[in-house]
Motif scaffolding. Sequence first.
Motif, PDB file in Angstrom:
ATOM      1  N   ILE A  49       0.827  -1.180  -0.001  1.00 27.22           N
ATOM      2  CA  ILE A  49       0.026   0.153   0.110  1.00 27.22           C
ATOM      3  C   ILE A  49       0.738   1.297  -0.016  1.00 27.22           C
ATOM      4  CG2 ILE A  49      -1.581   1.430   1.363  1.00 27.22           C
ATOM      5  CD1 ILE A  49      -3.270  -1.300   1.422  1.00 27.22           C
ATOM      6  N   LYS A  50       2.082   1.228   0.614  1.00 25.96           N
ATOM      7  CA  LYS A  50       3.030   2.389   0.792  1.00 25.96           C
ATOM      8  C   LYS A  50       3.196   2.792  -0.842  1.00 25.96           C
ATOM      9  CE  LYS A  50       6.878   3.939   3.015  1.00 25.96           C
ATOM     10  NZ  LYS A  50       8.321   3.954   3.122  1.00 25.96           N
ATOM     11  N   GLY A  51       2.970   4.174  -0.777  1.00 23.63           N
ATOM     12  CA  GLY A  51       3.349   4.697  -2.125  1.00 23.63           C
ATOM     13  C   GLY A  51       2.124   4.802  -3.230  1.00 23.63           C
ATOM     14  N   LYS A  52       1.173   3.801  -2.964  1.00 19.24           N
ATOM     15  CA  LYS A  52       0.035   3.672  -3.926  1.00 19.24           C
ATOM     16  C   LYS A  52      -0.888   4.785  -4.091  1.00 19.24           C
ATOM     17  CE  LYS A  52       1.102  -0.404  -5.324  1.00 19.24           C
ATOM     18  NZ  LYS A  52       1.675  -0.618  -6.744  1.00 19.24           N
ATOM     19  N   ARG A  53      -1.248   4.910  -5.111  1.00 20.96           N
ATOM     20  CA  ARG A  53      -2.559   6.216  -5.304  1.00 20.96           C
ATOM     21  C   ARG A  53      -3.695   5.450  -4.850  1.00 20.96           C
ATOM     22  NH1 ARG A  53      -0.681   7.360 -11.177  1.00 20.96           N
ATOM     23  NH2 ARG A  53      -0.738   5.175 -11.234  1.00 20.96           N
ATOM     24  N   VAL A  54      -4.267   5.817  -3.896  1.00 22.52           N
ATOM     25  CA  VAL A  54      -5.547   5.193  -3.370  1.00 22.52           C
ATOM     26  C   VAL A  54      -6.919   6.106  -3.446  1.00 22.52           C
ATOM     27  CG1 VAL A  54      -6.413   3.699  -1.377  1.00 22.52           C
ATOM     28  CG2 VAL A  54      -4.120   3.807  -2.135  1.00 22.52           C
ATOM     29  N   LEU A  55      -7.943   5.528  -4.037  1.00 21.91           N
ATOM     30  CA  LEU A  55      -9.187   6.401  -3.974  1.00 21.91           C
ATOM     31  C   LEU A  55      -9.991   5.857  -2.787  1.00 21.91           C
ATOM     32  CD1 LEU A  55     -11.053   8.505  -5.514  1.00 21.91           C
ATOM     33  CD2 LEU A  55     -11.833   6.524  -6.500  1.00 21.91           C
ATOM     34  N   VAL A  56     -10.790   6.486  -1.941  1.00 22.04           N
ATOM     35  CA  VAL A  56     -11.528   6.189  -1.072  1.00 22.04           C
ATOM     36  C   VAL A  56     -12.924   6.902  -1.343  1.00 22.04           C
ATOM     37  CG1 VAL A  56     -12.137   5.656   1.308  1.00 22.04           C
ATOM     38  CG2 VAL A  56      -9.945   5.772   0.565  1.00 22.04           C
ATOM     39  N   THR A  57     -13.945   6.007  -1.835  1.00 26.47           N
ATOM     40  CA  THR A  57     -15.490   6.513  -1.769  1.00 26.47           C
ATOM     41  C   THR A  57     -16.091   6.236  -0.518  1.00 26.47           C
ATOM     42  OG1 THR A  57     -16.432   4.660  -2.313  1.00 26.47           O
ATOM     43  CG2 THR A  57     -15.471   5.974  -4.143  1.00 26.47           C
ATOM     44  N   GLY A  58     -16.966   7.256  -0.032  1.00 26.53           N
ATOM     45  CA  GLY A  58     -17.448   7.277   1.245  1.00 26.53           C
ATOM     46  C   GLY A  58     -16.463   7.490   2.347  1.00 26.53           C
ATOM     47  N   ALA A  59     -15.593   8.247   2.101  1.00 25.65           N
ATOM     48  CA  ALA A  59     -14.670   8.825   2.963  1.00 25.65           C
ATOM     49  C   ALA A  59     -15.068   9.819   3.903  1.00 25.65           C
ATOM     50  CB  ALA A  59     -13.324   9.488   2.260  1.00 25.65           C
ATOM     51  N   ASP A  60     -16.170  10.486   3.387  1.00 31.93           N
ATOM     52  CA  ASP A  60     -16.861  11.342   4.494  1.00 31.93           C
ATOM     53  C   ASP A  60     -17.558  10.770   5.584  1.00 31.93           C
ATOM     54  OD1 ASP A  60     -18.394  10.600   2.377  1.00 31.93           O
ATOM     55  OD2 ASP A  60     -19.609  12.329   2.168  1.00 31.93           O
ATOM     56  N   GLY A  61     -17.601   9.512   5.369  1.00 31.11           N
ATOM     57  CA  GLY A  61     -18.604   8.703   6.302  1.00 31.11           C
ATOM     58  C   GLY A  61     -17.675   8.057   7.582  1.00 31.11           C
TER      59      GLY A  61
END
Length: 330
Positions: free
Chosen positions: A3-15
């Motif tokens: 995971i280190k250095g990866k470009r990660v998208l989180v949906t529902g991140a406001d929850g």
Amino acid sequence: MKIKGKRVLVTGADGFIGSHLVEELVRSGAKVRAVSQYNSQNNWGWLEDIPCLKEVEVISGDVRDFQFCQLATKKIDLVFHLAALIAIPFSYVAPSMYIDTNISGTLNMCLAAVENSCEKFIQTSTSEVYGSALYVPIDEKHPLQAQSPYSASKIGSDSIALSCYNSYDLPLSIARPFNTYGPRQSARAIIPTIITQILSGESKILLGDLSPTRDFNYVKDICEGFMKIASSDKLNGEVVNIASNSEISMRETLNLIKEIIGKDVEFVLDPVRIRPKKSEVNRLFGDNSKIKSLTNFKSLFTLKEGLEQTIEWFSKKENLSKYKVKVYNV
Ligand SMILES: NC(=O)c1ccc[n+]([C@@H]2O[C@H](COP(=O)([O-])OP(=O)(O)OC[C@H]3O[C@@H](n4cnc5c(N)ncnc54)[C@H](O)[C@@H]3O)[C@@H](O)[C@H]2O)c1
């Protein structure tokens, strides 16, 4: 996948869970893009409360819009798709919204991830898809039972996500968390409902049926499960429970919370909180042997430890003041 250095998208991140997952990803060295559902106040929900917000790219949008999903997944390696409507009582009132958000939204995100060649997609499921346990502990082969529109929409979203794995080779795993609790959870859920009422000085606590059992997991353990599933290369096309392998009734949970807070309150049955008989999920107790054997996942928090941390967070005035204790939250 590291995971280190990866470009990660989180949906529902406001929850609730999403905001904790963003924190965990930042701690692990990921470059995080967080989706907050669009609103005209530019309010980013619980993301506003995370200490590492400066290190996060926040984008506002809606997973029901395919063009937005295309933009959100550009130059992304790993997607955690958590955005969903999740309240069971509200799913009785507005079931079509659940189909649009949970099923069409998941299809949009999966197709956008295929188009942008994302390396991995984690679809968020829920133990609610199993319905009342037909046997325990519930493993991933347990039949799926749509006891509410919410459950039906999550069965549908898991299914449409799996179809993208089979049809378009989307590298996908389905994370299936059991009941999650912790700081920032909505008061529609049983644990924050109890804690917020007691801490606000109520002596009569309004609740629904206390006989069902649940497999409760502290939010940090659930995030750890998400990270382990994403990091594993053995779980493509697989559904994986994240559970504690235990169960406790709502009544025993209430007693434990009373004991930790040190206040004796009276429980009052509130008829509006009773679910239709066939819709109530009477028993949830998850089998976590798959995640434990295929990753080195381990729950780190006992229910008592997790509840202590949760109560400590709710005890802060600035946190408790964000909850409307007198209003039944669906
Ligand atoms: N809380 C639990 O006990 C639990 C247990 C198992 C699975 N889950 C799953 O975990 C995920 C997160 O749940 P949570 O408890 O954090 O709920 P939550 O309601 O706190 O978070 C969900 C977020 O999704 C966002 N969202 C809703 N509709 C959207 C849309 N159309 N476009 C973009 N964003 C949208 C909301 O803004 C919200 O912040 C969900 O997929 C849920 O089904 C939750």
